[in-house]
Design a protein around this motif. Structure first.
Motif, PDB file in Angstrom:
ATOM      1  N   MET A  99       0.851  -1.166   0.000  1.00 58.75           N
ATOM      2  CA  MET A  99       0.000   0.000   0.000  1.00 58.75           C
ATOM      3  C   MET A  99       0.899   1.231   0.000  1.00 58.75           C
ATOM      4  O   MET A  99       1.859   1.296   0.758  1.00 58.75           O
ATOM      5  CB  MET A  99      -0.905  -0.022   1.244  1.00 58.75           C
ATOM      6  CG  MET A  99      -1.761   1.215   1.380  1.00 58.75           C
ATOM      7  SD  MET A  99      -2.892   1.151   2.796  1.00 58.75           S
ATOM      8  CE  MET A  99      -4.087  -0.017   2.181  1.00 58.75           C
ATOM      9  N   ARG A 100       0.577   2.159  -0.832  1.00 59.12           N
ATOM     10  CA  ARG A 100       1.348   3.395  -0.920  1.00 59.12           C
ATOM     11  C   ARG A 100       1.112   4.250   0.325  1.00 59.12           C
ATOM     12  O   ARG A 100       0.091   4.135   0.996  1.00 59.12           O
ATOM     13  CB  ARG A 100       0.952   4.179  -2.165  1.00 59.12           C
ATOM     14  CG  ARG A 100       0.959   3.387  -3.465  1.00 59.12           C
ATOM     15  CD  ARG A 100       2.239   3.390  -4.256  1.00 59.12           C
ATOM     16  NE  ARG A 100       2.909   4.626  -4.402  1.00 59.12           N
ATOM     17  CZ  ARG A 100       2.863   5.403  -5.482  1.00 59.12           C
ATOM     18  NH1 ARG A 100       2.108   5.090  -6.510  1.00 59.12           N
ATOM     19  NH2 ARG A 100       3.577   6.501  -5.527  1.00 59.12           N
ATOM     20  N   LYS A 101       2.062   5.115   0.613  1.00 59.20           N
ATOM     21  CA  LYS A 101       1.995   5.948   1.812  1.00 59.20           C
ATOM     22  C   LYS A 101       0.749   6.836   1.817  1.00 59.20           C
ATOM     23  O   LYS A 101       0.077   6.970   2.845  1.00 59.20           O
ATOM     24  CB  LYS A 101       3.261   6.797   1.926  1.00 59.20           C
ATOM     25  CG  LYS A 101       3.388   7.531   3.219  1.00 59.20           C
ATOM     26  CD  LYS A 101       4.716   8.232   3.325  1.00 59.20           C
ATOM     27  CE  LYS A 101       4.825   8.944   4.667  1.00 59.20           C
ATOM     28  NZ  LYS A 101       6.104   9.623   4.815  1.00 59.20           N
ATOM     29  N   ALA A 102       0.412   7.428   0.696  1.00 58.60           N
ATOM     30  CA  ALA A 102      -0.771   8.296   0.610  1.00 58.60           C
ATOM     31  C   ALA A 102      -2.052   7.504   0.857  1.00 58.60           C
ATOM     32  O   ALA A 102      -2.981   7.983   1.515  1.00 58.60           O
ATOM     33  CB  ALA A 102      -0.828   8.995  -0.741  1.00 58.60           C
ATOM     34  N   ILE A 132      -9.081  -1.579   0.943  1.00 59.17           N
ATOM     35  CA  ILE A 132      -7.992  -2.512   1.265  1.00 59.17           C
ATOM     36  C   ILE A 132      -8.060  -3.734   0.362  1.00 59.17           C
ATOM     37  O   ILE A 132      -7.032  -4.209  -0.144  1.00 59.17           O
ATOM     38  CB  ILE A 132      -8.045  -2.911   2.754  1.00 59.17           C
ATOM     39  CG1 ILE A 132      -7.694  -1.706   3.627  1.00 59.17           C
ATOM     40  CG2 ILE A 132      -7.101  -4.091   3.038  1.00 59.17           C
ATOM     41  CD1 ILE A 132      -7.953  -1.907   5.105  1.00 59.17           C
ATOM     42  N   GLU A 133      -9.247  -4.247   0.142  1.00 59.69           N
ATOM     43  CA  GLU A 133      -9.419  -5.431  -0.695  1.00 59.69           C
ATOM     44  C   GLU A 133      -8.944  -5.166  -2.124  1.00 59.69           C
ATOM     45  O   GLU A 133      -8.310  -6.031  -2.742  1.00 59.69           O
ATOM     46  CB  GLU A 133     -10.889  -5.832  -0.690  1.00 59.69           C
ATOM     47  CG  GLU A 133     -11.139  -7.241  -1.140  1.00 59.69           C
ATOM     48  CD  GLU A 133     -12.567  -7.649  -0.838  1.00 59.69           C
ATOM     49  OE1 GLU A 133     -12.751  -8.511   0.037  1.00 59.69           O
ATOM     50  OE2 GLU A 133     -13.479  -7.093  -1.478  1.00 59.69           O
ATOM     51  N   ILE A 178      -0.384  -4.880   6.755  1.00 59.08           N
ATOM     52  CA  ILE A 178      -0.317  -4.263   5.425  1.00 59.08           C
ATOM     53  C   ILE A 178       0.974  -3.452   5.323  1.00 59.08           C
ATOM     54  O   ILE A 178       1.125  -2.419   5.988  1.00 59.08           O
ATOM     55  CB  ILE A 178      -1.534  -3.356   5.141  1.00 59.08           C
ATOM     56  CG1 ILE A 178      -2.821  -4.172   5.232  1.00 59.08           C
ATOM     57  CG2 ILE A 178      -1.396  -2.683   3.777  1.00 59.08           C
ATOM     58  CD1 ILE A 178      -4.087  -3.359   5.088  1.00 59.08           C
ATOM     59  N   PRO A 179       1.905  -3.918   4.520  1.00 60.11           N
ATOM     60  CA  PRO A 179       3.166  -3.188   4.380  1.00 60.11           C
ATOM     61  C   PRO A 179       2.983  -1.902   3.570  1.00 60.11           C
ATOM     62  O   PRO A 179       2.091  -1.810   2.725  1.00 60.11           O
ATOM     63  CB  PRO A 179       4.079  -4.176   3.634  1.00 60.11           C
ATOM     64  CG  PRO A 179       3.129  -5.056   2.891  1.00 60.11           C
ATOM     65  CD  PRO A 179       1.875  -5.131   3.717  1.00 60.11           C
ATOM     66  N   THR A 180       3.818  -0.931   3.865  1.00 55.15           N
ATOM     67  CA  THR A 180       3.816   0.315   3.095  1.00 55.15           C
ATOM     68  C   THR A 180       4.776   0.158   1.942  1.00 55.15           C
ATOM     69  O   THR A 180       5.935  -0.209   2.129  1.00 55.15           O
ATOM     70  CB  THR A 180       4.248   1.513   3.979  1.00 55.15           C
ATOM     71  OG1 THR A 180       3.340   1.613   5.064  1.00 55.15           O
ATOM     72  CG2 THR A 180       4.221   2.806   3.186  1.00 55.15           C
TER      73      THR A 180
END
Length: 119
Positions: free
Chosen positions: A1-4, A53-54, A112-114
């Motif tokens: 998942m991107r930081k934003a 998230i999905e 969930i990793p960034t």
């Protein structure tokens, strides 16, 4: 998942926490209609976070499962508040919502990793 994207989801989690405080206040003040409206909003927001998230992490992600459990709890509390004229325990309502949201939020933070990659 991107930081934003992570920041967007964290903002939504924070808004849910604020809604829980308002729901507690509404129940204490016997403003049940307002509490019910906020519960609907909480369910919609949790479903939106879960879908978000999905779409990024895929189906069956642990955080999504916990958000589904949160939505079920919200539904049960809604039904209880809607169908009963008895005195409601605002602290208990708040505690139940908070506990379930914390589980989902912790899963979000740890499962969930960034991503730092550009796409």
């Amino acid at each position: 998942m991107r930081k934003a994207q992570r920041q967007q989801a964290e903002t939504l989690f924070g808004q849910l926490e604020e809604a829980h405080i308002q729901i507690k206040s509404d129940v204490e003040q016997h403003h049940i209609e307002q509490a019910l409206d906020l519960l609907k909003d909480c369910q919609d927001s949790a479903a939106a976070i879960g879908t978000f998230i999905e779409n990024i992490e895929g189906e069956g992600h642990p955080t999504v499962c916990l958000l589904e459990e949160y939505c079920e709890l919200v539904y049960q509390l809604y039904e209880e508040l809607f169908s009963s004229d008895k005195e409601h325990n605002a602290k208990k309502v708040h505690k139940l919502l908070r506990q379930q949201l914390i589980k989902a939020e912790n899963s979000f933070k740890w499962d969930i990793p960034t991503s730092t990659a550009f796409s």
